[in-house]
Design a protein around this motif. Structure first.
Motif, PDB file in Angstrom:
ATOM      1  N   GLU A  24       3.351  -2.013  -8.424  1.00 45.60           N
ATOM      2  CA  GLU A  24       2.735  -1.930  -7.108  1.00 45.60           C
ATOM      3  C   GLU A  24       1.354  -2.589  -7.097  1.00 45.60           C
ATOM      4  OE1 GLU A  24       4.255   0.496  -8.720  1.00 45.60           O
ATOM      5  OE2 GLU A  24       5.981   0.850  -7.427  1.00 45.60           O
ATOM      6  N   GLY A  81       0.283  -5.797  -4.925  1.00 46.75           N
ATOM      7  CA  GLY A  81      -0.918  -5.786  -4.092  1.00 46.75           C
ATOM      8  C   GLY A  81      -1.831  -6.959  -4.402  1.00 46.75           C
ATOM      9  N   TRP A 129       0.832  -1.207   0.000  1.00 43.86           N
ATOM     10  CA  TRP A 129       0.000   0.000   0.000  1.00 43.86           C
ATOM     11  C   TRP A 129       0.867   1.259   0.000  1.00 43.86           C
ATOM     12  CZ3 TRP A 129      -4.699   1.270  -1.204  1.00 43.86           C
ATOM     13  CH2 TRP A 129      -5.187   2.513  -0.827  1.00 43.86           C
ATOM     14  N   ARG A 130       1.900   1.277   0.853  1.00 46.00           N
ATOM     15  CA  ARG A 130       2.799   2.439   0.897  1.00 46.00           C
ATOM     16  C   ARG A 130       3.485   2.647  -0.449  1.00 46.00           C
ATOM     17  NH1 ARG A 130       4.049   0.490   6.030  1.00 46.00           N
ATOM     18  NH2 ARG A 130       5.911  -0.530   5.237  1.00 46.00           N
TER      19      ARG A 130
END
Length: 156
Positions: A77, A81, A61-62
């Protein structure tokens, strides 16, 4: 093989074959280490899996937020995820086989091995003509309704 038949085969594997394999492995482990230790191992495995998923999910998430803040496309990303989500689901499912696959998807060391495959699957799905809905703008080509204006020709 048709798409519908392909999906049916995958569902059969997921809902029939995989549980049978899980039960077989659990029984085999139980015969070696005993029922109490097998159940204990499954519970500890699920708790550790939940902790790992929480940590890796927060990292993913970051990374997603940082990439979006930088104005870049978050392909890697989003793939991470998705893999953490799938892996977490497998880790929380009771069984040793699903836990092994889940750990491979969640751990940052092995996740890149699956990221490429996931990226290829999604790219093929997006590029496939079957993925396009009839009547959507993409099926009509580059036709724009209205007047054609030639920028080099002066207007009268």
């Amino acid at each position: 093989m048709s798409r519908r038949r392909h999906v049916g085969l995958i569902l059969a594997l997921l809902f029939v074959v995989l549980p049978l394999v899980e039960v077989y492995v659990i029984v085999q482990v139980g015969q070696v280490i005993g029922a109490f230790w097998t159940i204990t191992l499954l519970v500890v495995d699920s708790v550790l899996g939940a902790m790992i998923v929480r940590r890796e999910g927060a990292r993913a998430w970051r990374a997603l937020v940082e990439t979006l803040s930088a104005g870049r496309l978050p392909a890697r990303e989003l793939a991470d995820g998705g893999l953490v989500l799938i892996g977490g689901t497998l880790l929380l499912t009771p069984g040793f086989v699903t836990d092994a696959f889940g750990a491979l998807l969640v751990l940052p060391v092995t996740r890149p091995l699956f990221r490429g495959a996931l990226t290829e699957i999604v790219a093929a799905r997006i590029a496939s003509p079957r993925a396009r809905r009839p009547g959507s703008d993409r099926t009509r080509g580059d036709v724009v309704e209205g007047e054609v204006v030639d920028p080099e020709k002066p207007e009268d």
